[in-house]
Motif scaffolding. Structure first.
Motif: not given
Lengths: 279, 392
Positions: B133-134, B137, B205, B208
């Motif tokens: 997810q990084y 985002g 977060q 990204g």
């Protein structure tokens, strides 16, 4: 203008044994020169001679490899208030969102110190500086909308707003219009009459005798320095503009130096013994 | 879901409120910082740092086995800083230029991060899921605590810029000059870089690593179009960042399977596009219109001058001419448009016989144009010169 240690009053600028190198190649080699109060000095030399490097080193922007610079007998860091700097016009992005007056006010920032904003007095001083260079009508003009010469005058006004004893200017005459050239010359004369010390990196050999009283001929080393009448000779100029590598000038350098010397001779005969044939 | 429902959800829905607030604050912070990054020609610094943060995130997880944001953020912070230091070392110690050094660090760090991530995914460790997810985002993961941290950074950034306003301006415009006045250029560099790294880390977060860089360039690029004043530029840049951040986060949260980062970036891109096209003075559309108007004015002046000269030669400046005769001066549609415009201005008139001629005010205008011209350009109708010109 030789270096001497036996003077009582410290000189405005005294440079001793100064060597500056980028990587291995020396840009300035063993420079010994001093500048006296109330003089207008041109620093002259070919491209890559280290002219800009010299004044940047005086200003503490470049760390010397050896030697030192003294401003009124002390390191630059302790004498900032007395020194004003006019950088090359091309060294900043003129599309920066600000106006002419705001740039001139930056000349007051050193006096203001941290956090404090320019006040009424700084505003007046900035306007006065703009007036001196004939730019008061452009105070609110976005700086990108000024001509090159006007931008140069804004930089000059900013230095005037610093109200310093020593002025160091990097090619202020580079590519400017006639109005600006005259404005700069007038400012130089006024600074001299006020007893200020002015050092100008200069490109145009022809105007040296007209605008300045002292000259430093530089090509990595000091070739000659002193009053214009004494040291601004064809022989010294030839040595200044001769190539470092083989002692002979390149064709281009010969042409530019030769042409200038000829026109000097044709003009007012100020340069004696000029022998264009030799070049 | 209609607009009203969405708006009421922002107030009532815990997640959506956090997301909108968080992204909005991120937009404000990155908007303000991007102003200085763009003006200092360091747009790509944020790009390099956000990409450099990825291996930090993954390594932090590998080392600690934890997925708490704080640990991962710390990893990102260290890696981002390492990237900046490396860029600075490369530029000072080698002949590689700044932009190339940024590109190198960006590619190497990001490649390394992607490699670690892929390797980790093949390891069959259940807890690793979600690390990706990084990359793009995931705003839904934002909790109130994150919003508070962002708000804190936001306040810190804005306060610093407000207090050191004069210093920020001077150091951005002319660092060498600032140094001669005794302001610490190096410390300013470090401070600004630290703030940007902090914004990047907080933005990870939300949008990204891939797209955080856009948030550090686009708001300022858009804002510059609308103003010539630094203060206004920062306010606009923050505003654009906030609108794009909150707007993008809300759109992506209320639509299934729409990633947050790209949605936010699309929003800010729309703002950039509008700014590039329509901002007064700098906008492409206005520049084009201005050019068209200038061209039309020049054509009118040219036609007026020629008609005046020919009429003068034929005896009276008020002499009229058939349309065909005027065609020698200008191409078809251009001629008709210029004639029509001159008629509108009251400088020319069309008589019953279909012949065009100057009005008295048109004569005055033509003479004014000729007077204002530099002497070399003005071809006043001296009989000889004019005859040659008309014939030739």
């Amino acid at each position: 203008m030789s270096s001497g240690n036996q003077r009582q009053a410290p000189l405005p600028i005294q440079i001793e044994d100064l060597t500056v190198a980028y990587r291995a190649e020396p840009v300035l080699w063993d420079i010994d020169v001093s500048f006296h109060e109330g003089t207008l000095t041109a620093i002259v030399g070919p491209n890559g001679a280290g002219k800009s490097t010299l004044i940047k080193t005086v200003l503490g922007l470049i760390e010397p490899s050896a030697g030192q610079v003294l401003i009124y007998g002390q390191p630059y860091e302790q004498q900032r208030r007395h020194v004003a700097y006019v950088p090359q016009r091309g060294s900043v992005d003129w599309d920066f969102p600000t106006n002419a007056l705001d740039v001139v006010k930056m000349g007051r920032y050193g006096h203001l110190g941290w956090i404090r904003r320019p006040g009424v007095k700084d505003h007046q001083l900035a306007l006065e500086a703009l007036r001196k260079v004939g730019m008061e009508a452009f105070a609110r003009r976005q700086i990108s909308q000024l001509s090159g010469g006007q931008q140069q005058r804004v930089f000059l006004a900013r230095a005037l707003a610093q109200d310093a004893k020593i002025y160091l200017m990097d090619e202020p005459f580079q590519g400017v219009d006639a109005t600006t050239e005259k404005a700069i010359v007038d400012v130089l004369k006024e600074l001299k009459s006020m007893g200020r010390t002015v050092v100008v990196v200069h490109h145009d050999l022809e105007t040296v005798p007209e605008y300045f009283d002292h000259v430093v001929l530089l090509n990595v080393r000091i070739i000659a320095s002193g009053p214009v009448d004494e040291v601004f000779t064809p022989e010294n100029l030839r040595r200044t503009y001769a190539s470092r590598l083989d002692g002979a000038a390149t064709d281009l350098e010969l042409a530019s130096a030769g042409v200038v010397l000829q026109s000097q001779e044709d003009g007012d005969g100020r340069v004696p013994n000029a022998q264009p044939d030799r070049y | 879901m209609d607009v009203f429902q969405t708006l009421s959800l922002i107030v009532t829905d815990y997640t959506l409120r956090n997301v909108a607030l968080g992204a909005g604050i991120l937009g404000i912070v990155s908007g303000a910082l991007s102003t200085f990054a763009v003006l200092r020609k360091q747009s790509l610094l944020g790009d390099a740092m956000s990409h450099a943060a990825l291996p930090g995130v993954v390594l932090a997880f590998i080392i600690t086995g934890q997925k708490t944001p704080l640990v991962l953020m710390l990893g990102a912070l260290i890696a981002g800083w390492l990237g900046v230091v490396l860029v600075s070392v490369i530029t000072s110690q080698t002949r590689v230029k700044y932009d190339s050094a940024l590109g190198l660090v960006l590619a190497v760090f990001f490649g390394f991060g992607m490699m670690l991530l892929t390797w980790l995914q093949g390891q069959n460790i259940a807890s690793q899921s979600g690390l990706d997810q990084y990359l793009f985002g995931r705003a839904a993961a934002i909790v109130e605590h994150d919003v508070q941290t962002m708000a804190l950074l936001g306040v810190a950034v804005l306060a610093l810029v407000a207090v050191f306003w004069k210093e920020f301006k001077l150091l951005s415009f002319n660092p060498d000059y600032a140094a001669t006045l005794g302001f610490p250029v190096r410390a300013f560099d470090i401070a600004l870089t630290t703030l940007i790294v902090a914004a990047v880390v907080l933005g990870l977060q939300m949008v990204g690593v891939v797209l955080m860089s856009a948030m550090l360039v686009a708001p300022a690029a858009a804002a510059r179009q609308w103003t010539d004043r630094l203060g206004v530029m920062i306010v606009l840049s923050s505003l654009f960042g906030a609108v794009a951040g909150a707007g993008g986060a809300i759109i992506s949260s209320t639509t299934t399977r729409l990633p947050t980062g790209p949605t936010i970036v699309l929003c800010i891109s729309a703002i950039v596009l509008i700014s590039l096209l329509f901002a007064p003075n700098r906008g492409i559309v206005w520049a084009w219109l201005r050019q068209q108007r200038n061209r039309a004015e020049l054509q009118k002046a040219m036609l007026l001058e020629k008609v005046y000269q020919v009429s003068y030669l034929e005896g009276s400046p008020l002499q009229t001419h058939p349309l065909e005769e005027l065609r020698t001066f200008m191409r078809g549609s251009q001629l008709e448009r210029a004639l029509e415009a001159l008629k509108q201005d009251g400088y020319m008139h069309l008589d019953e016989d279909g012949r065009w001629g100057l009005t008295p005010s048109g004569v005055a205008q033509a003479e004014a144009i000729l007077r204002e011209r530099p002497r070399a350009l003005a071809r006043r109708p001296s009989p000889d010169g004019l005859r040659q010109e008309v014939v030739g």
